[in-house]
Design an enzyme around this catalytic site. Structure first.
Site, short mmCIF file in Angstrom:
data_model
loop_
_atom_site.label_atom_id
_atom_site.label_comp_id
_atom_site.label_asym_id
_atom_site.label_seq_id
_atom_site.Cartn_x
_atom_site.Cartn_y
_atom_site.Cartn_z
CG ASP A 20 -1.66 -1.30 1.41
OD1 ASP A 20 -2.51 -1.59 0.57
OD2 ASP A 20 -1.33 -2.03 2.36
CE1 TYR A 196 3.02 -11.12 1.03
CE2 TYR A 196 2.32 -12.33 -0.92
CZ TYR A 196 2.47 -11.14 -0.24
OH TYR A 196 2.05 -9.97 -0.83
CD GLN A 258 9.12 2.30 -3.33
OE1 GLN A 258 9.18 3.47 -3.66
NE2 GLN A 258 7.98 1.65 -3.32
NE ARG A 274 5.83 -9.40 0.33
CZ ARG A 274 6.20 -9.35 1.60
NH1 ARG A 274 6.84 -10.37 2.13
NH2 ARG A 274 5.92 -8.29 2.34
N GLY A 275 3.06 -9.84 -4.00
CA GLY A 275 2.16 -8.68 -3.85
C GLY A 275 1.89 -7.96 -5.14
CD GLU A 276 -1.10 -3.38 -6.91
OE1 GLU A 276 -1.99 -4.00 -6.30
OE2 GLU A 276 -1.29 -2.26 -7.40
CG ASP A 277 5.80 -1.17 -6.00
OD1 ASP A 277 5.39 -0.62 -7.04
OD2 ASP A 277 6.87 -0.86 -5.46
CB SER A 278 8.17 -6.63 -5.33
OG SER A 278 7.22 -7.56 -4.90
O1 TRH Z 1 4.67 -6.08 0.83
P1 TRH Z 1 3.78 -6.71 -0.14
O2 TRH Z 1 3.41 -8.10 0.13
O3 TRH Z 1 2.47 -5.84 -0.28
C1 TRH Z 1 1.18 -6.39 -0.40
C2 TRH Z 1 0.62 -6.28 -1.76
O4 TRH Z 1 0.69 -4.97 -2.26
C3 TRH Z 1 -0.81 -6.72 -1.75
O5 TRH Z 1 -1.38 -6.58 -3.02
C4 TRH Z 1 -1.55 -5.91 -0.76
O6 TRH Z 1 -2.86 -6.26 -0.74
C5 TRH Z 1 -0.90 -6.09 0.58
O7 TRH Z 1 0.44 -5.67 0.52
C6 TRH Z 1 -1.60 -5.30 1.64
O8 TRH Z 1 4.44 -6.69 -1.60
P2 TRH Z 1 4.68 -5.48 -2.63
O9 TRH Z 1 3.41 -5.01 -3.20
O10 TRH Z 1 5.68 -5.97 -3.56
O11 TRH Z 1 5.31 -4.31 -1.77
C7 TRH Z 1 6.61 -4.36 -1.29
C8 TRH Z 1 7.21 -2.97 -1.36
O12 TRH Z 1 8.43 -2.94 -0.64
C9 TRH Z 1 7.55 -2.54 -2.79
O13 TRH Z 1 7.28 -1.16 -2.95
C10 TRH Z 1 9.04 -2.76 -2.89
C11 TRH Z 1 9.46 -2.43 -1.48
N1 TRH Z 1 10.73 -3.00 -1.05
C12 TRH Z 1 11.76 -2.13 -0.73
O14 TRH Z 1 11.61 -0.90 -0.87
N2 TRH Z 1 12.93 -2.64 -0.26
C13 TRH Z 1 13.15 -3.98 -0.14
O15 TRH Z 1 14.25 -4.39 0.29
C14 TRH Z 1 12.09 -4.86 -0.51
C15 TRH Z 1 12.30 -6.35 -0.41
C16 TRH Z 1 10.89 -4.34 -0.95
#
Ligand code: TRH
Length: 380
Positions: A20, A196, A258, A274-278
């Site tokens: 988010d 996860y 990021q 995983r998730g959305e952004d990565s």
């Molecule tokens: O953390 P997430 O599992 O987020 C999830 C998903 O967005 C999911 O759709 C949502 O419903 C839930 O949260 C609530 O995975 P995501 O989306 O990849 O987000 C991780 C963020 O962390 C992404 O912006 C990349 C960032 N990141 C870093 O900045 N540094 C790091 O070392 C890593 C591993 C990730």
């Protein structure tokens, strides 16, 4: 440019994890940097924010970071005027007093619900449709997506060029890795693992350890560490830990900014995300990847997984598509993936080429920030 000096409010509730805040922070920065709009980003949990942006001071109610006015969104709403464009990220509920402020304006703001990313067909039909109304203010659905008739994906200007330059520069990569304390043995394949909890992990690590090619596995601190520790027979794992089992070196990394995470993805031969952004960032990295989708009630995430696989594997040969389908489904079911991994390895050059092709195809779409700005300009 008519959008200059418009005011945008982005609201983010951190449900769990980092997606988010990851998405809204990226969007806010890009709107400021590339579209010269004024952005306030309201976040209810600044500690999650601090993890991906260490400059954040979680004790402050208000601060400016990279041109974005970051506001703590407290449970007691501090009265604030409504902006010209209001984005409620991922259907978060705005404070009642703020909705009244929106309705009190002479001209109501553009109020958008920025939804989760999905490749499902129905998204195209719902993008831009009206949602609920509050007094005179109409909320509108805004969907990111992979189809030209959606809002597109977050992609900063020049991102692909920066990525290509970095990937063509082994010395820049070596230096970047060295700064993170990563020193892979010559000839190793680099794999990043952000996922996860997953019962299927052990089978993958077994096969990597037994492989003739050495692997250096980079695991950012997070939810999968328990499974990694169990496989290693370690009590616990923390950033900095490095363990070697046969051909496999496992290194735990601290959470990085990021932009550094992007570079990490660009360095790796394969990225588990995983998730959305990565997940989106791995696509811009243009390397073969594995997606651990965020689990939802009644397994509706599996429809999203299939919808993406359907479009992603279209350009692949039937055998490579079958290997990717098998690998992604097994991973998301927490099942052993060793045979699927080996099947995917059979098609490596094709998968590498496809990852680059897919990235270029997706980059033909307008990016999400540009799509939001043009939506606003068409609306006024
Ligand atoms: O953390 P997430 O599992 O987020 C999830 C998903 O967005 C999911 O759709 C949502 O419903 C839930 O949260 C609530 O995975 P995501 O989306 O990849 O987000 C991780 C963020 O962390 C992404 O912006 C990349 C960032 N990141 C870093 O900045 N540094 C790091 O070392 C890593 C591993 C990730």
């Amino acid at each position: 440019m008519p959008q200059v000096n418009t005011r945008w409010d982005i609201f983010c509730t951190v449900v769990d994890n980092f997606g988010d805040i990851g998405v809204t922070w990226r969007l806010a920065r890009q709107l400021v940097a590339e579209h010269a709009v004024n952005v306030r980003l309201w976040v209810d949990d600044l500690r999650a924010f601090e993890k991906i942006c260490p400059q954040i001071d979680a004790s402050l109610q208000q601060q400016t970071q990279q041109g974005v006015e970051v506001r703590h969104w407290p449970s007691e709403w501090p009265q604030a005027d409504s902006a010209d464009v209001v984005i409620a990220a991922f259907a978060c509920q705005l404070p009642g007093a703020y909705m009244d402020a929106m309705a009190a304006r002479d001209k109501p703001p553009l109020w958008l619900n920025l939804d989760y990313l999905s490749a499902e067909d129905w998204v195209v039909g719902c993008h831009g449709l009206p949602s609920v109304k509050y007094k005179s203010v109409q909320k509108i659905f805004f969907f990111p997506g992979f189809h030209p008739d959606t809002g597109g994906l977050l992609r900063e200007h020049g991102l692909l060029e920066r990525r290509q330059t970095f990937q063509q520069d082994p010395e820049a990569q070596r230096q970047f890795l060295q700064e993170l304390g990563i020193d892979p043995a010559p000839g190793s394949q680099l794999i990043s693992l952000f996922a996860y909890e997953n019962a299927g992990l052990a089978s993958w690590l077994d096969v990597l350890a037994a492989d003739a090619t050495p692997t250096h596995l980079l695991v950012p601190e997070g939810r999968i560490l328990g499974d990694v520790a169990r496989w290693l027979g370690a009590d616990s794992l923390a950033a900095g830990a490095l363990h070697v089992r046969q051909s496999l070196s496992v290194q735990v990394l601290p959470f990085v900014r990021q932009d550094q995470y992007d570079q990490l993805l660009w360095c790796c031969d394969f990225n588990a995300v995983r998730g959305e952004d990565s997940f989106v960032r791995a696509q811009w990295a243009a390397r073969p990847m594995l997606w651990h989708i965020y689990q939802q009630d009644e397994d509706i995430h599996l429809d999203k997984l299939d919808a993406f696989l359907n479009i992603y594997t279209k350009g692949l040969s039937p055998a490579a598509a079958e290997a990717i389908n098998g690998l992604w489904h097994a991973w998301n079911a927490g099942q052993p993936i060793d045979t699927h991994w080996l099947a995917a390895r059979e098609h490596w050059p094709e998968l590498q080429k496809h990852a680059e092709q897919w990235c270029l195809e997706q980059a033909l779409q307008a990016d999400l920030a540009a799509a939001l700005v043009s939506f606003y300009l068409n609306w006024i």
